[in-house]
Design a protein around this motif. Structure first.
Motif, PDB file in Angstrom:
ATOM      1  N   VAL A  23      34.692 -13.190 -74.653  1.00 23.48           N
ATOM      2  CA  VAL A  23      34.963 -12.901 -73.249  1.00 23.48           C
ATOM      3  C   VAL A  23      33.925 -11.897 -72.764  1.00 23.48           C
ATOM      4  O   VAL A  23      33.708 -10.864 -73.413  1.00 23.48           O
ATOM      5  CB  VAL A  23      36.393 -12.347 -73.050  1.00 23.48           C
ATOM      6  CG1 VAL A  23      36.653 -12.051 -71.581  1.00 23.48           C
ATOM      7  CG2 VAL A  23      37.410 -13.335 -73.580  1.00 23.48           C
ATOM      8  N   ARG A  35      36.596 -11.083 -67.350  1.00 24.50           N
ATOM      9  CA  ARG A  35      37.417 -12.101 -68.016  1.00 24.50           C
ATOM     10  C   ARG A  35      36.793 -13.494 -67.883  1.00 24.50           C
ATOM     11  O   ARG A  35      37.426 -14.450 -67.457  1.00 24.50           O
ATOM     12  CB  ARG A  35      38.844 -12.082 -67.469  1.00 24.50           C
ATOM     13  CG  ARG A  35      39.595 -10.805 -67.780  1.00 24.50           C
ATOM     14  CD  ARG A  35      41.020 -10.877 -67.312  1.00 24.50           C
ATOM     15  NE  ARG A  35      41.116 -10.993 -65.869  1.00 24.50           N
ATOM     16  CZ  ARG A  35      42.250 -11.217 -65.209  1.00 24.50           C
ATOM     17  NH1 ARG A  35      43.371 -11.381 -65.881  1.00 24.50           N
ATOM     18  NH2 ARG A  35      42.248 -11.279 -63.897  1.00 24.50           N
ATOM     19  N   SER A 109      45.884 -18.784 -64.871  1.00 25.01           N
ATOM     20  CA  SER A 109      45.226 -18.614 -66.158  1.00 25.01           C
ATOM     21  C   SER A 109      44.946 -17.135 -66.389  1.00 25.01           C
ATOM     22  O   SER A 109      44.813 -16.350 -65.442  1.00 25.01           O
ATOM     23  CB  SER A 109      43.919 -19.416 -66.218  1.00 25.01           C
ATOM     24  OG  SER A 109      43.219 -19.160 -67.419  1.00 25.01           O
ATOM     25  N   ALA A 110      44.847 -16.767 -67.666  1.00 23.27           N
ATOM     26  CA  ALA A 110      44.504 -15.392 -68.012  1.00 23.27           C
ATOM     27  C   ALA A 110      43.033 -15.104 -67.803  1.00 23.27           C
ATOM     28  O   ALA A 110      42.634 -13.940 -67.766  1.00 23.27           O
ATOM     29  CB  ALA A 110      44.897 -15.094 -69.465  1.00 23.27           C
ATOM     30  N   TYR A 111      42.211 -16.142 -67.666  1.00 28.76           N
ATOM     31  CA  TYR A 111      40.782 -15.982 -67.467  1.00 28.76           C
ATOM     32  C   TYR A 111      40.420 -16.331 -66.023  1.00 28.76           C
ATOM     33  O   TYR A 111      41.139 -17.063 -65.343  1.00 28.76           O
ATOM     34  CB  TYR A 111      40.000 -16.875 -68.432  1.00 28.76           C
ATOM     35  CG  TYR A 111      40.352 -16.652 -69.881  1.00 28.76           C
ATOM     36  CD1 TYR A 111      39.816 -15.579 -70.586  1.00 28.76           C
ATOM     37  CD2 TYR A 111      41.233 -17.504 -70.541  1.00 28.76           C
ATOM     38  CE1 TYR A 111      40.142 -15.370 -71.912  1.00 28.76           C
ATOM     39  CE2 TYR A 111      41.565 -17.289 -71.871  1.00 28.76           C
ATOM     40  CZ  TYR A 111      41.016 -16.224 -72.551  1.00 28.76           C
ATOM     41  OH  TYR A 111      41.343 -16.005 -73.859  1.00 28.76           O
ATOM     42  N   GLU A 154      43.618  -8.523 -74.343  1.00 29.94           N
ATOM     43  CA  GLU A 154      44.513  -8.503 -73.189  1.00 29.94           C
ATOM     44  C   GLU A 154      44.718  -9.909 -72.633  1.00 29.94           C
ATOM     45  O   GLU A 154      45.842 -10.277 -72.261  1.00 29.94           O
ATOM     46  CB  GLU A 154      43.943  -7.581 -72.116  1.00 29.94           C
ATOM     47  CG  GLU A 154      43.891  -6.110 -72.524  1.00 29.94           C
ATOM     48  CD  GLU A 154      43.210  -5.254 -71.475  1.00 29.94           C
ATOM     49  OE1 GLU A 154      42.738  -5.832 -70.468  1.00 29.94           O
ATOM     50  OE2 GLU A 154      43.156  -4.021 -71.640  1.00 29.94           O
ATOM     51  N   CYS A 155      43.657 -10.684 -72.574  1.00 28.49           N
ATOM     52  CA  CYS A 155      43.789 -12.062 -72.095  1.00 28.49           C
ATOM     53  C   CYS A 155      44.629 -12.909 -73.041  1.00 28.49           C
ATOM     54  O   CYS A 155      45.397 -13.781 -72.600  1.00 28.49           O
ATOM     55  CB  CYS A 155      42.403 -12.686 -71.913  1.00 28.49           C
ATOM     56  SG  CYS A 155      41.392 -11.913 -70.636  1.00 28.49           S
ATOM     57  N   TYR A 156      44.511 -12.647 -74.328  1.00 25.86           N
ATOM     58  CA  TYR A 156      45.306 -13.408 -75.297  1.00 25.86           C
ATOM     59  C   TYR A 156      46.792 -13.104 -75.131  1.00 25.86           C
ATOM     60  O   TYR A 156      47.630 -14.015 -75.161  1.00 25.86           O
ATOM     61  CB  TYR A 156      44.846 -13.073 -76.712  1.00 25.86           C
ATOM     62  CG  TYR A 156      45.665 -13.728 -77.800  1.00 25.86           C
ATOM     63  CD1 TYR A 156      45.573 -15.096 -78.036  1.00 25.86           C
ATOM     64  CD2 TYR A 156      46.536 -12.984 -78.581  1.00 25.86           C
ATOM     65  CE1 TYR A 156      46.330 -15.705 -79.021  1.00 25.86           C
ATOM     66  CE2 TYR A 156      47.289 -13.577 -79.566  1.00 25.86           C
ATOM     67  CZ  TYR A 156      47.185 -14.941 -79.785  1.00 25.86           C
ATOM     68  OH  TYR A 156      47.949 -15.539 -80.755  1.00 25.86           O
ATOM     69  N   SER A 159      48.022 -14.801 -71.981  1.00 24.11           N
ATOM     70  CA  SER A 159      48.190 -16.248 -72.151  1.00 24.11           C
ATOM     71  C   SER A 159      49.462 -16.576 -72.923  1.00 24.11           C
ATOM     72  O   SER A 159      50.102 -17.594 -72.661  1.00 24.11           O
ATOM     73  CB  SER A 159      46.971 -16.833 -72.869  1.00 24.11           C
ATOM     74  OG  SER A 159      46.822 -16.264 -74.162  1.00 24.11           O
TER      75      SER A 159
END
Length: 324
Positions: A23, A35, A109-111, A154-156, A159
């Motif tokens: 990322v 992100r 989405s987290a991204y 954090e994104c994981y 998600s």
């Protein structure tokens, strides 16, 4: 062209062992976007609709391209269209800019952006997931983009929360209550209502009519800890039964107990706050707090001398005798 290699120097700052996704942050039409997931297994470059609004791009300017996107779970998402945006990666003097065609997707989405193999081929970038780094040729030397390991975690986590929401089963028209109504128990003793607020007679509580027979009790609210108390002696046997049944327990309130109050925010909403006014009045403010000794010791490392001049109090302005 300078050869692209990865060495142990590229591992500096990375916490091992790891299996974090790659990322990064990039400039999208002169807007910094975080992100950004670099996924070389994706055949499409995707930008989500909430990020597409940040560079102030109207939806009418999207090219009509509705492509179904299929993930490894089998979920299908149809793109709203495509748009050409310039994206810049790398640091100053070692960065490159390419015009990439993104598929715009209205999906949570987290991204913010997913860079696929199409963009990576345009940048001629090579990725090392072990070093969490991506290198690419520039006009001067080889540019390097390092992955943000904390943002990737954090994104994981974000998600995973989205997956839990998707797995929640929603069944409309299903009443989970039993057909039989819940039967509530009736009190064995006769109850009477007694006031608990002398200024508001509508606030009452029900107690046993036979306790105590003389005089008739009046419930009062203690202002110190807002607990309900009964004046007069209470039979010890009854208290022991309540304690044994764990229906009541002894509570020791501190004299510095602070109440929770509701405070209206500027946007009209309410928030819970703790009123520490009494505690702050009892705690005198130290205008000259003692500094932490460990911080002073760490600050002196690598220096030959330590100055004790207190410039804040102005002691350095006091004249000294020439003989001293």
């Amino acid at each position: 062209m300078e050869p692209i290699t990865f060495t142990e120097v590229d591992c500096i700052g990375i916490r091992f062992p790891h299996d974090d996704p790659f990322v990064i942050s990039a400039l999208l039409s002169n807007y910094k976007v975080r992100r950004v997931l670099v996924n070389n297994s994706s055949s499409s470059d995707i930008i989500f609709l909430n990020v597409n609004r940040q560079p102030k791009v109207e939806e009418e300017s999207l090219s009509p391209l509705q492509t179904p996107l299929v993930g490894f779970t089998g979920d299908r998402v149809t793109s709203m269209g495509s748009i050409d945006l310039s994206i810049t990666i790398g640091e100053y003097l070692r960065q490159t800019t390419k015009l990439v065609t993104f598929l715009v997707v209205d999906y949570l989405s987290a991204y913010n952006i997913i860079l696929g193999s199409t963009a990576l081929n345009a940048f001629q970038a090579i990725i090392s997931t072990y070093h969490l780094a991506m290198k690419f040729p520039t006009d001067l030397r080889v540019g390097t983009v390092r992955g943000e390991q904390t943002v990737a975690k954090e994104c994981y986590v974000a998600s995973l929360k989205e997956v839990k929401l998707k797995k929640a089963m929603i069944i409309k028209g299903l009443d989970v209550k039993d057909e039989n109504e819940l039967v509530r128990g009736e009190p064995v003793e006769e109850l009477v209502e007694v006031p608990i607020d002398p200024f508001n007679p509508t606030k009452t509580a029900k107690i046993d009519a036979n306790y105590p027979p003389k005089p008739k009790p009046t419930l009062q609210l203690s202002s110190s800890n807002t607990t309900m108390c009964l004046p007069g002696p209470i039979p010890t046997c009854r208290v022991d039964k309540l304690l044994e049944a764990r229906f009541v327990k002894n509570v020791n309130y501190s004299r510095w107990l602070s109440n929770v109050v509701l405070v209206r925010k500027n946007n009209g909403k309410w928030r819970l706050c703790v009123d520490y006014s009494n505690l702050n009045r009892a705690c005198p403010k130290d205008s000259y707090p003692l500094p932490r000794i460990d911080l002073l010791v760490d600050a002196t490392v690598g220096h030959q001398m330590l100055s004790f001049i207190d410039a804040f109090s102005g002691y350095n302005q006091i004249l000294m005798h020439p003989a001293d």
